[in-house]
Every structure is written in structure tokens, then in C-alpha cells.
Design an enzyme around this catalytic site. Structure first.
Site, PDB file in Angstrom:
ATOM      1  CE1 TYR A 126      11.771   5.039  -4.848  1.00 51.69           C
ATOM      2  CE2 TYR A 126       9.891   5.523  -6.245  1.00 51.69           C
ATOM      3  CZ  TYR A 126      11.243   5.622  -5.977  1.00 51.69           C
ATOM      4  OH  TYR A 126      12.061   6.313  -6.825  1.00 51.69           O
ATOM      5  CG  ASN A 211      11.188   5.150 -12.817  1.00 49.11           C
ATOM      6  OD1 ASN A 211      11.447   4.086 -12.243  1.00 49.11           O
ATOM      7  ND2 ASN A 211      12.017   6.170 -12.820  1.00 49.11           N
ATOM      8  CB  SER A 235      -2.466   5.676 -14.576  1.00 51.00           C
ATOM      9  OG  SER A 235      -3.510   5.824 -13.660  1.00 51.00           O
ATOM     10  CD  GLN A 257      -5.951   7.836 -15.031  1.00 49.63           C
ATOM     11  OE1 GLN A 257      -6.573   8.401 -14.148  1.00 49.63           O
ATOM     12  NE2 GLN A 257      -4.874   7.127 -14.776  1.00 49.63           N
ATOM     13  CG  HIS A 260      -1.795  10.205 -13.956  1.00 50.51           C
ATOM     14  ND1 HIS A 260      -1.128  10.642 -12.848  1.00 50.51           N
ATOM     15  CD2 HIS A 260      -3.067   9.988 -13.559  1.00 50.51           C
ATOM     16  CE1 HIS A 260      -1.960  10.697 -11.817  1.00 50.51           C
ATOM     17  NE2 HIS A 260      -3.147  10.315 -12.227  1.00 50.51           N
ATOM     18  CD  GLU A 324      -4.889   2.873 -11.868  1.00 47.79           C
ATOM     19  OE1 GLU A 324      -4.742   3.369 -13.008  1.00 47.79           O
ATOM     20  OE2 GLU A 324      -4.182   3.197 -10.896  1.00 47.79           O
ATOM     21  CG  HIS A 325      -8.884   5.005 -11.881  1.00 45.87           C
ATOM     22  ND1 HIS A 325      -7.639   5.105 -12.460  1.00 45.87           N
ATOM     23  CD2 HIS A 325      -8.713   5.302 -10.570  1.00 45.87           C
ATOM     24  CE1 HIS A 325      -6.755   5.449 -11.534  1.00 45.87           C
ATOM     25  NE2 HIS A 325      -7.370   5.564 -10.372  1.00 45.87           N
ATOM     26  CG  ASP A 358      -6.743  10.230  -8.605  1.00 45.02           C
ATOM     27  OD1 ASP A 358      -6.731   8.993  -8.496  1.00 45.02           O
ATOM     28  OD2 ASP A 358      -6.759  10.818  -9.704  1.00 45.02           O
ATOM     29  CG  HIS A 417       0.623 -35.688   9.628  1.00 44.76           C
ATOM     30  ND1 HIS A 417       1.918 -35.885   9.196  1.00 44.76           N
ATOM     31  CD2 HIS A 417       0.326 -34.392   9.338  1.00 44.76           C
ATOM     32  CE1 HIS A 417       2.371 -34.760   8.669  1.00 44.76           C
ATOM     33  NE2 HIS A 417       1.422 -33.837   8.732  1.00 44.76           N
TER      34      HIS A 417
END
Lengths: 431, 431
Positions: A126, A211, A235, A257, A260, A324-325, A358, A417
Site C-alpha cells: 500500500y 493514514n 513518524s 521529520q 511529515h 523510529e529514527h 529515507d 507421541h
């Protein structure tokens, strides 16, 4: 010209970094309704919701060869070359990180075990629409899918009001060998990949950002049994910097950042209050000329500039926040590299901006947000395969471990078993 | 003695192998109610539900050193040695499958990228109670957690009516170095690990099998942001056999899976109708003496013996069904090994019973069921880590890829992303 006033102040290590709780439940009814409609009515339902939400009637959602040819024409040569650079580096890194088969191990004499990666056959990618044509995301998802060997890779992205997809997105998709591209987005796109329709194959795993509607839809797909790459949130960037760093570089990174989205979060930790004040001043200065200034200003309202006077507290805050970063621009980066436990992607030194990762350094930009770096890594080639275990036991091998299996199975009360071993051991000793 | 009549018939390749749809929604209200109670009332709520569902009042859920010492005394020496054999083989295989760090890659001159595994710091393991003490599951989850380096590993397992946990479970948990063992099970156990309580740490990922309540609780935990190993369904075995196989061995394997639960599914595919009839006869014969015969009979009502006359159709059925366990006992195992795409764990040859992998060959027994093998692998050491990307770019490196990043960022309309590179390139050229 109106002056932008950020009012960014330096705070201390007690600063609250807890994130707002994401609430997917409120979208759940909408998601369930659209999923049910797509399940029952397939392509026709997808078309209906595309008309409703994207304002365009798409009778033929599958991108044609002609549209691809037009895109090839429309993308400037310079951009094609930049895409090629990114492609090459992403491809190199995602091949190097991947081992298809582990060596066979003889765990006991005559007992041979190994693992092999097999591609997830059908995957759905996506790519969001909206203000920016995210062809970089096409590369970040399409290249590892190709390396893994997924047979059927489909891509969904919402059309513009003119019913078209940005040529760079189509070009990048074709470049990565994506089999089918569909002009549809939102909840209906995720539903189509989850159930399959007349024209869309049901996929086994869905990847990509989106989104809140797309995120809620992916969560619902997960509950229905379709795998997803990871849960998503806004982000984030955390920078750890000291006086060996440059405030103008750090401010540029924080802004990259912040642009975004209004809910992006940027944080800078430093052992120098003066440095943090310089970063604040640089933010004000650099912000002025940004086309996406309005978005960045909203995001910066949640920005934090935090004074922390020692590395131990700094790394504790990093690991607790799990960014995240993470940019490390200090005189003791090795200490942080060694001790970072929770982060998506780490950028080391003054000449390693987050935007390199990125786009073009080779690492993946689909990363865990919202603290998920405590349990999840980013998308990698591994995300497009699963590991199957194989084992082959010789008669001697079974004689070596058979007794232990019989004892363990009996102790767990699982006689059948045990029998599966005993019947074989008996056959071996009768030979 | 009453004769058991299985009425197993041989069917053809058109046999419907679709699984019953699992419906977790019906348990959702119960799960939400218990989660909310545990979130608000912590340990007291866990105690309340343990009294309600397990019929025992546990004032001190944390297993004490004294209980561990008693367990060490209670486990027979023979069982300890069998556990040791299993431990050694599982440890060997789970170390061999794991690489902590990939080599650094120079994707472009001056651009260095690599990935490192870091442990998930806090993990929760769930081991079901009930009729069988599943100490083997303790090993299968505890050993990879230990190899990965998870700092805090907690284990939940429901107490018996006497308020105790089976000594072999405690012994296995101590052997694998699990830090804390709690006497609680069911939804309340999963809720305690998801939110944390006065005595239980909040964990980042929850592992382990369970009944439908535990499964629904794990799904809910996943929605709340806690990772889980994988979705769960009833256990399965598919055997592909021809006349090089032995019907008595195959029947023993099918029964070892059938005794797990009434909803276990066992399937045998063969290119010999005669072989399948012999398997049916062997099932009848071997079933008689099983202690868990009643369970196995119920499971065998859903068993399938399917005649397929060629390998291409056989592997298509295997990949479409995506079995948790796959036994290959044919003269052309290599063909199937090469072409299997979807399976959890594969057992090759006449002397490789599935129960070997359940206990002691070294492979993991926590595997994807219900067709999830199309997208998920089993639990491995990798399940207890996440991969963090690192990158370090030199000034020369940024000069090499900087232009491409600027072009790509501009084409996506993200000016601040471009600026983060431009400001550095300018600084380099001014030096």
C-alpha cells in the site's frame, strides 16, 4: 511577513515523552462496514468507495500497459537516474541482509535439522496518495519483495481527482517488477487485498504506511488472518547530540521529520543547554523558507529539547522512548551504538542525515513507530519470507534421541507421541 | 469391549480441506471485561479470576525458591536426563539458526550500512495447564529467549486445583533461566502481561499456545500494542506417503497428532489407494490401546485419506493447505522439499516422526496452524529479537549519494528532507 514564534524551551530529563494513545476503535464500525461490502460486492464496492472518498469514478482500477508507457515518458531523466541510484543501494543492502538457507546442523548423531526461507507467495503493498507521491515507498517495499521471490506482488495507491497516479509512482513500481497496480486506496483497498475480488488476488500479507483509516483497516485485516508488516503510528525522530554536533545540521534533521505531518514527533537530547538553545534558534531560522512550514510548525509544538547531563540517563531515555529514527551526533557514538536496545534505524555522525535512509543509502524506511521498536524491527527482506524447519533423522539418529522422546512424551501424558517413536525403534531392532 | 469404528474412507483430490472459520469475536466481550478489570485492579483482579476459573485461591502467584527446590526433588532422574537431551539439541539448533550481526555493507563509496539484532527486553511466555504438563513448551520458548538475550523472561501457567504447578514445568523453567514464574492462566494472565500489575512487569511480546480464551486474549493484546508470536488454531499434520512408506508408521504419526485435541486435523495424501486403506486399518488397530483414545476418535472424524495420482497435484494441495506439520515419506522427497512453499515444519523420511520435533530433535514446536504458514514461520531465536539498521556516511559518501537524495526529496515535495542534505553538502564544499 508574519514572524513564526516557536517558543521552544529546553526542558530536563523528567520530561514526559509518553505518546498519545492511538484509538483505533472509533473507526472500527466504518472499517467493518466497508470490509463487509467489499467481501460481498467485490470490485463494485471498491469502485463505490473510491468515488465517495477520492471523488473519482474508476471503472478500470488496474493500471494498463499504456499508462505505464506514458509514465515512462513523463518521468524526467534526472529523476530516473536518482531512482536508479536508490534502487541499486536498496537492492545491495537488502540482498546482503538475507540468507536463504542456514547450514544443516547435526544436533545429535544422525539427526539433521535446518531452516530455509520460502517467499510469501502473494503480498500486497500500500502506498499512500495525498500531497506527496511516495515512490520511495514503492522501492522500499517492492525491492525486498523481489529479492525474497514473492510471486504475486500487487500495489494499491489512491488515484488523484483526475483518476491518475503520479508517473514516478508507476515508474518505480514497474522498475521493481510489481505485477499489478491498482488505482484504489483507503479502507476499500485493504479490504480488497484481504478478501480478494474479481480482479484482485487475496494476499497473505499487507505492507505499507497509511493514514488512520488505512491503519485501522490493516489492524482489522490482521484479526481476519491476513498478516501485516507492523502496526503504524506517526513518524518520529530522536537526536542525541553534544557540542561535537552542528546545531544547523540537527535543526535541518528535526525539520525533515517535522514536515511529515502535524503529529510527527521530534526530540533532541543534549548534554549542553547552550547547544539546545542554538538548535532552537536554527529551527526558527530554517523554518521560514519551508514550503510545508504550516505542517512543520504544528509538529514542532510537540517538539522537545531536553537537557540530560550524562550518557547513562540519555541511553535510558532513548531505550524507554524507542524512537523510529535515532541520530547519534556525539563524541561517544560507540557507547550509544553498543547500548541502544530499542530503535528502528540509527544514523551515526554529522554527515548521516535521516533523509539519506529515507531515500537512497540502502536501508529501509518502513520502520516501527509509537514505541513498537521495543518489539518490532523495520521491514526487511526477511519480512517477505517465512522460515520453514526441515529435519531428517536416520535409524541411528532415532536410536540416539528416541529414548528421551519416549520419556518426555510419557511424562506429558501423550502416549501416541511415544508410540510414533516406539514403533520405529522396534522395527529397527527387528531388522 | 466396544469396537471402535472409524469409517475412514479414501477420497480424491477434490476433497474440501478448508478449515472451519475461527470466530474470536464471540469471546471479545469477556476478554475486554477481564482486561479492563486487570488494568484497574492489577493483582487483585488476577487472583479473583484464578479463583473463579481455576477454582483455587492464590494469594502469592509468584513461584517461590522453595517451590522450585521441591520441584527439583520431585522430578525423576530419568526425566531430568531426557530434558537435558532435549535442552542440548534445542539449544544447538537455535544457536545455529541465529546471526546477531550482518556484515557491514558499503552500499556506495563512503556509505556504510548494517543490521544488528537486539533482544526484546521483556517477554512473556504462556504455558497451558490442563491434562498434560507441557514442560516441552517451556523449553521451546525459554531456550530461544535465553539465546536472544531477553533480560526479563516471565512465565505464566495456570495452577491445578491444589494450587500447584507440575514439578516438571517448574524444573524446565528453572533450567532455562526464566526469571519469574506466575501461577495464573487464562485471559487474566495475558492481561497481566499486557498491562503489568504490582507484581508483574509489562512485557513487549507474548508467546505460547493456549485455548480459545488465551488465543482471543492474545489477539486483543496485539490490538493494544503488545506483540505476539503468531495467531493460533488447532494443531495439524499432513503426511505425503507412497508405497516406500510404512502404513503402521504413518498411522502412528497421525494418531500422535489426533491425540492433541478433538479439533486436531490429520490428513494423509498418497498415490496408492491400497496404501491409504492399510493406513486406515492401522489407525483402527493402534487406536485401541491409547489412553487418550476418546480425543483421538473425535479428531479422526475429521481425518482425510486422499488419493492423488501425481506429485504436481500433491504439492499443490500441500501448499494450498499450508500444514503446520508435514511428513514426507515417499521415494521422491527431494521434489517435495524443493517445491514446498507453505508449511511450518517438515519431517523427512520413514524414521523422522513428528514427535521428534515436538520434543528433542532441536527444532521448535511452536508453529503456524490454520493456514498461517502461508505468511508466518514458527518460533525461532529471531522471534525474540528485532533487527536495528545502522548507517554511517562519510562526507565523501554524502557527496556520492547526496544529489540523488535531493532530487528524490524534491520530487516527493519534501523540501526539508532535501535541506538536511543540502546544508551538509554546502558545509563540505566550504571546508
Amino acid at each position: 511577513m508574519k514572524e513564526t514564534t516557536l517558543r521552544l524551551t529546553v526542558t530536563d530529563k523528567s520530561t514526559d515523552l509518553s505518546r498519545p494513545q492511538l484509538n483505533m476503535e472509533k473507526l472500527r464500525q466504518t472499517v467493518e462496514r466497508i470490509f463487509e461490502d467489499v467481501r460481498q460486492n467485490g470490485d463494485e464496492a471498491v469502485r463505490k468507495y473510491t468515488a465517495l472518498y477520492d471523488g473519482v469514478d474508476i471503472s478500470q482500477p488496474l493500471v494498463t500497459e499504456r499508462e505505464l508507457a506514458e509514465a515512462r515518458q513523463a518521468v524526467p531523466e534526472e529523476l530516473k537516474q536518482a531512482i536508479e541510484t536508490a534502487y541499486r543501494n536498496i537492492d545491495t543492502f537488502h540482498r546482503a541482509q538475507f540468507t536463504a538457507r542456514m547450514p544443516e546442523v547435526e544436533t545429535a548423531p544422525g539427526v539433521y535439522c535446518w531452516q530455509e526461507a520460502r517467499p510469501i507467495e502473494k503480498v500486497g503493498l500500500y502506498v499512500p496518495g495525498g500531497s506527496a507521491p511516495l515512490f520511495s515507498t514503492v522501492l522500499m517495499l517492492g525491492i525486498p519483495a523481489r529479492i525474497a521471490g514473492s510471486k504475486e506482488v500487487v500495489l494499491f495507491t489512491p488515484p488523484g481527482k483526475d483518476g491518475r497516479i503520479h508517473p514516478a509512482v508507476l515508474y518505480a513500481a514497474e522498475r521493481t517488477g510489481i505485477s499489478r497496480i491498482y488505482k484504489a486506496g483507503g479502507i476499500q483497498a485493504i479490504a480488497a487485498m484481504t478478501y480478494g475480488t474479481e480482479s484482485v488476488p487475496k494476499v497473505y500479507k499487507i505492507f505499507g504506511p497509511g493514514n488512520q483509516y488505512v491503519t485501522a483497516a490493516k489492524q482489522y485485516a490482521l484479526q481476519l488472518g491476513t498478516a501485516i508488516d507492523m502496526p503504524a503510528g506517526p513518524s518520529e525522530l530522536m537526536v542525541v547530540a553534544d557540542e561535537t554536533a552542528r546545531p544547523d545540521f540537527v535543526a535541518a534533521d528535526l525539520l525533515s521529520q517535522a514536515e511529515h505531518g502535524p503529529d510527527s514527533q521530534v526530540i533532541c537530547l543534549s548534554d549542553s543547554q547552550e547547544f539546545l538553545r542554538q538548535v532552537a534558534a536554527e529551527l526558527e531560522r530554517q523554518l521560514k523558507d519551508l514550503p510545508r512550514k504550516d505542517i512543520a510548525v504544528q509538529s514542532l509544538e510537540n517538539a522537545k529539547l531536553i537537557y540530560v547531563d550524562n550518557p547513562a540517563d540519555t541511553i535510558r531515555i532513548v531505550n524507554e522512548y524507542a524512537p523510529e529514527h535515532l541520530i547519534l551526533a556525539t563524541g561517544r557514538n560507540d557507547f550509544y551504538i553498543e547500548n541502544v536496545l530499542n530503535a528502528g534505524s540509527v544514523f551515526i555522525g554529522n554527515y548521516t542525515p535521516e533523509s539519506a535512509g529515507d531515500y537512497a543509502s540502502g536501508t529501509n524506511h518502513t520502520l516501527p513507530t509509537n514505541g513498537y521498536a521495543k518489539a518490532y524491527g523495520g521491514v526487511s527482506t526477511e519480512s517477505f519470507v517465512k522460515r520453514i524447519s526441515f529435519q531428517r533423522i536416520t535409524p541411528e539418529g532415532l536410536q540416539n534421541i528416541g529414548k528421551a522422546i519416549e520419556i518426555l512424551a510419557t511424562a506429558e501424558g501423550l502416549q501416541a507421541h511415544q508410540n510414533a517413536v516406539s514403533i520405529r525403534l522396534k522395527a529397527i531392532s527387528n531388522e
